[in-house]
Design a protein around this motif. Structure first.
Motif, PDB file in Angstrom:
ATOM      1  N   ALA A  57      39.126  41.350  40.412  1.00 60.30           N
ATOM      2  CA  ALA A  57      38.233  40.394  39.752  1.00 60.30           C
ATOM      3  C   ALA A  57      37.997  39.172  40.628  1.00 60.30           C
ATOM      4  CB  ALA A  57      38.829  39.973  38.404  1.00 60.30           C
ATOM      5  N   SER A  58      39.028  38.701  41.335  1.00 58.93           N
ATOM      6  CA  SER A  58      38.877  37.514  42.177  1.00 58.93           C
ATOM      7  C   SER A  58      37.980  37.773  43.376  1.00 58.93           C
ATOM      8  CB  SER A  58      40.251  37.026  42.648  1.00 58.93           C
ATOM      9  OG  SER A  58      40.832  37.931  43.572  1.00 58.93           O
ATOM     10  N   LEU A  59      37.813  39.042  43.764  1.00 57.97           N
ATOM     11  CA  LEU A  59      36.992  39.405  44.922  1.00 57.97           C
ATOM     12  C   LEU A  59      35.666  40.032  44.527  1.00 57.97           C
ATOM     13  CD1 LEU A  59      39.882  40.986  47.033  1.00 57.97           C
ATOM     14  CD2 LEU A  59      38.750  38.805  47.507  1.00 57.97           C
ATOM     15  N   SER A  60      35.316  39.978  43.254  1.00 57.27           N
ATOM     16  CA  SER A  60      34.165  40.721  42.758  1.00 57.27           C
ATOM     17  C   SER A  60      32.823  40.218  43.285  1.00 57.27           C
ATOM     18  CB  SER A  60      34.152  40.718  41.227  1.00 57.27           C
ATOM     19  OG  SER A  60      34.076  39.386  40.735  1.00 57.27           O
ATOM     20  N   ARG A  61      32.749  38.989  43.773  1.00 52.86           N
ATOM     21  CA  ARG A  61      31.478  38.487  44.303  1.00 52.86           C
ATOM     22  C   ARG A  61      31.162  39.080  45.673  1.00 52.86           C
ATOM     23  NH1 ARG A  61      31.151  34.107  47.744  1.00 52.86           N
ATOM     24  NH2 ARG A  61      29.257  33.467  46.650  1.00 52.86           N
ATOM     25  N   HIS A  62      32.165  39.718  46.281  1.00 51.35           N
ATOM     26  CA  HIS A  62      31.975  40.344  47.579  1.00 51.35           C
ATOM     27  C   HIS A  62      31.727  41.842  47.419  1.00 51.35           C
ATOM     28  CE1 HIS A  62      33.301  36.583  49.333  1.00 51.35           C
ATOM     29  NE2 HIS A  62      34.416  36.639  48.621  1.00 51.35           N
ATOM     30  N   ASP A  63      31.307  42.477  48.502  1.00 53.08           N
ATOM     31  CA  ASP A  63      31.159  43.931  48.542  1.00 53.08           C
ATOM     32  C   ASP A  63      32.547  44.491  48.842  1.00 53.08           C
ATOM     33  OD1 ASP A  63      30.474  46.556  48.929  1.00 53.08           O
ATOM     34  OD2 ASP A  63      28.880  46.168  50.377  1.00 53.08           O
TER      35      ASP A  63
ATOM     36  N   GLY B 127      50.458  37.663  46.823  1.00 51.66           N
ATOM     37  CA  GLY B 127      49.560  36.883  47.669  1.00 51.66           C
ATOM     38  C   GLY B 127      48.131  37.383  47.650  1.00 51.66           C
ATOM     39  N   MET B 128      47.943  38.630  47.252  1.00 55.76           N
ATOM     40  CA  MET B 128      46.591  39.176  47.176  1.00 55.76           C
ATOM     41  C   MET B 128      45.717  38.361  46.227  1.00 55.76           C
ATOM     42  SD  MET B 128      45.991  41.809  49.083  1.00 55.76           S
ATOM     43  CE  MET B 128      46.894  42.937  50.146  1.00 55.76           C
ATOM     44  N   GLY B 129      46.312  37.858  45.163  1.00 59.26           N
ATOM     45  CA  GLY B 129      45.542  37.072  44.209  1.00 59.26           C
ATOM     46  C   GLY B 129      45.074  35.741  44.765  1.00 59.26           C
ATOM     47  N   GLN B 130      45.682  35.288  45.883  1.00 54.04           N
ATOM     48  CA  GLN B 130      45.309  34.011  46.490  1.00 54.04           C
ATOM     49  C   GLN B 130      44.286  34.171  47.615  1.00 54.04           C
ATOM     50  OE1 GLN B 130      48.984  32.195  47.840  1.00 54.04           O
ATOM     51  NE2 GLN B 130      50.132  33.171  46.189  1.00 54.04           N
ATOM     52  N   ALA B 131      44.052  35.405  48.041  1.00 53.89           N
ATOM     53  CA  ALA B 131      43.222  35.641  49.224  1.00 53.89           C
ATOM     54  C   ALA B 131      41.773  35.221  49.022  1.00 53.89           C
ATOM     55  CB  ALA B 131      43.290  37.103  49.619  1.00 53.89           C
TER      56      ALA B 131
ATOM     57  N   ARG C 192      39.212  53.494  38.218  1.00 47.03           N
ATOM     58  CA  ARG C 192      38.490  52.849  37.117  1.00 47.03           C
ATOM     59  C   ARG C 192      38.298  51.357  37.394  1.00 47.03           C
ATOM     60  NH1 ARG C 192      40.875  50.187  33.281  1.00 47.03           N
ATOM     61  NH2 ARG C 192      42.863  51.301  33.557  1.00 47.03           N
ATOM     62  N   ILE C 193      39.352  50.682  37.830  1.00 44.32           N
ATOM     63  CA  ILE C 193      39.246  49.250  38.105  1.00 44.32           C
ATOM     64  C   ILE C 193      38.326  49.005  39.299  1.00 44.32           C
ATOM     65  CG2 ILE C 193      40.537  47.187  38.793  1.00 44.32           C
ATOM     66  CD1 ILE C 193      42.936  48.323  37.272  1.00 44.32           C
ATOM     67  N   ALA C 194      38.475  49.822  40.341  1.00 45.99           N
ATOM     68  CA  ALA C 194      37.643  49.657  41.533  1.00 45.99           C
ATOM     69  C   ALA C 194      36.167  49.839  41.212  1.00 45.99           C
ATOM     70  CB  ALA C 194      38.071  50.643  42.616  1.00 45.99           C
ATOM     71  N   SER C 195      35.845  50.821  40.388  1.00 50.57           N
ATOM     72  CA  SER C 195      34.447  51.076  40.037  1.00 50.57           C
ATOM     73  C   SER C 195      33.848  49.944  39.212  1.00 50.57           C
ATOM     74  CB  SER C 195      34.335  52.397  39.271  1.00 50.57           C
ATOM     75  OG  SER C 195      34.773  53.477  40.072  1.00 50.57           O
ATOM     76  N   THR C 196      34.696  49.182  38.526  1.00 46.47           N
ATOM     77  CA  THR C 196      34.220  48.044  37.750  1.00 46.47           C
ATOM     78  C   THR C 196      33.822  46.881  38.654  1.00 46.47           C
ATOM     79  OG1 THR C 196      35.630  48.658  35.887  1.00 46.47           O
ATOM     80  CG2 THR C 196      34.831  46.390  35.947  1.00 46.47           C
ATOM     81  N   TYR C 197      34.577  46.675  39.736  1.00 47.90           N
ATOM     82  CA  TYR C 197      34.383  45.483  40.562  1.00 47.90           C
ATOM     83  C   TYR C 197      33.832  45.760  41.960  1.00 47.90           C
ATOM     84  CZ  TYR C 197      37.240  43.165  37.028  1.00 47.90           C
ATOM     85  OH  TYR C 197      37.733  42.655  35.847  1.00 47.90           O
ATOM     86  N   GLY C 198      33.805  47.007  42.398  1.00 49.24           N
ATOM     87  CA  GLY C 198      33.364  47.288  43.761  1.00 49.24           C
ATOM     88  C   GLY C 198      33.052  48.758  43.952  1.00 49.24           C
TER      89      GLY C 198
END
Length: 290
Positions: free
Chosen positions: A199-205, A166-170, A262-268
């Protein structure tokens, strides 16, 4: 070093946070706004033709200009924003070792909600397991009672799902202007789901908050029998712990943590590790440094 114990009468400190960059929006608040105009904190001086507001003419700057241009003072607006907690409610979040995992989540989210609404920001809550959990959804609000509602929803939430898809739908619930999103989980997900969600939340902080416990790695014995319980449905098994297996176990946990970092530093922002007890000051230091 652990934080000092607080007496029951001593109020819990706020979580202090600030967004990355200037915030869009028109609602007056506590953060540096993206827009500029005639009110707020002094920002700069611009030619009159760029902002034709005769009330803000800067006489000194105008007199100093050898080309006889007219300048006005421009001010930086202070803007409110939305803060959201996106909480994993899959079965692994029932884990209780050094501390009760969902107890930590409730304390963290309740304090965050109180901190946000106290300075005029709106706070919202989304819970997920295999799907979005409507029983653990609270739309963003500036109500001062929001913190109590958040703690109540999380305290009553059942963590029984065997997945966190469900995280991918948030992200569909977080449309509109960029927000600060605290993604709260133990992140025991497939790497592909972690990358997809971030990636789906990358536009946010985006601020990952990792629920951890010393019983999962630091307190493993060198030798002995251990009964392991897979909370997400794979049952129980007895493991004979020995030095070689312990080293592999710890190495795997370190690899998992590095993958998340690593993933977190890429997107947030880099992850914050929440383990043992909730310390608002430690959260504030992490947020102000990242």
């Amino acid at each position: 070093m652990t934080a000092p114990e607080r007496t029951p009468q001593e109020p819990t400190p706020d979580i202090v946070y600030r967004p990355r960059g200037r915030v869009p929006g028109t609602v007056a608040g506590a953060h540096r706004g993206r827009d500029a105009g005639g009110l707020g904190t002094f920002r700069d001086q611009v030619p009159f033709l760029r902002m034709p507001d005769a009330r803000r003419i800067d006489v000194r700057a105008t007199l100093r200009d050898p080309f006889e241009g007219t300048y006005v003072r421009r001010f930086e607006s202070r803007t409110a924003l939305e803060v959201w907690a996106l909480v994993d409610l899959s079965a692994s979040m029932r884990f209780s070792g050094e501390a009760d995992r969902m107890g930590l989540v409730s304390s963290f989210c309740g304090c965050l909600a109180a901190s946000a609404t106290r300075i005029g920001d709106a706070f919202g809550l989304i819970g997920c397991d295999a799907a979005l959990r409507e029983d653990v959804f609270l739309p963003a609000s500036r109500r001062r009672s929001m913190a109590g509602d958040v703690v109540s929803r999380l305290t009553d939430a059942a963590c029984t799902g065997d997945r966190a898809d469900g995280m991918g739908q948030a992200a569909r619930r977080l449309v509109g202007r960029p927000k600060i999103v605290f993604l709260v989980s133990d992140f025991r997900w497939p790497e592909a789901l972690i990358a997809e969600t971030f990636a789906s939340l990358s536009r946010h902080d985006l601020v990952p908050v990792v629920l951890a416990d010393s019983a999962e790695d630091d307190d493993l014995p060198e030798w002995g029998l251990m009964e392991l319980d897979d909370l997400e449905g794979a049952g129980r098994r007895v493991v004979f712990m020995r030095p070689g297996l312990r080293r592999r176990w710890i190495a795997r946990e370190a690899e998992r943590a590095e993958t998340l970092r690593r993933i977190a530093s890429t997107y947030g922002r880099p992850p914050f590790r929440l383990a043992g007890r909730f310390d608002p000051d430690a959260v504030s230091r992490h947020l102000l440094a990242s």
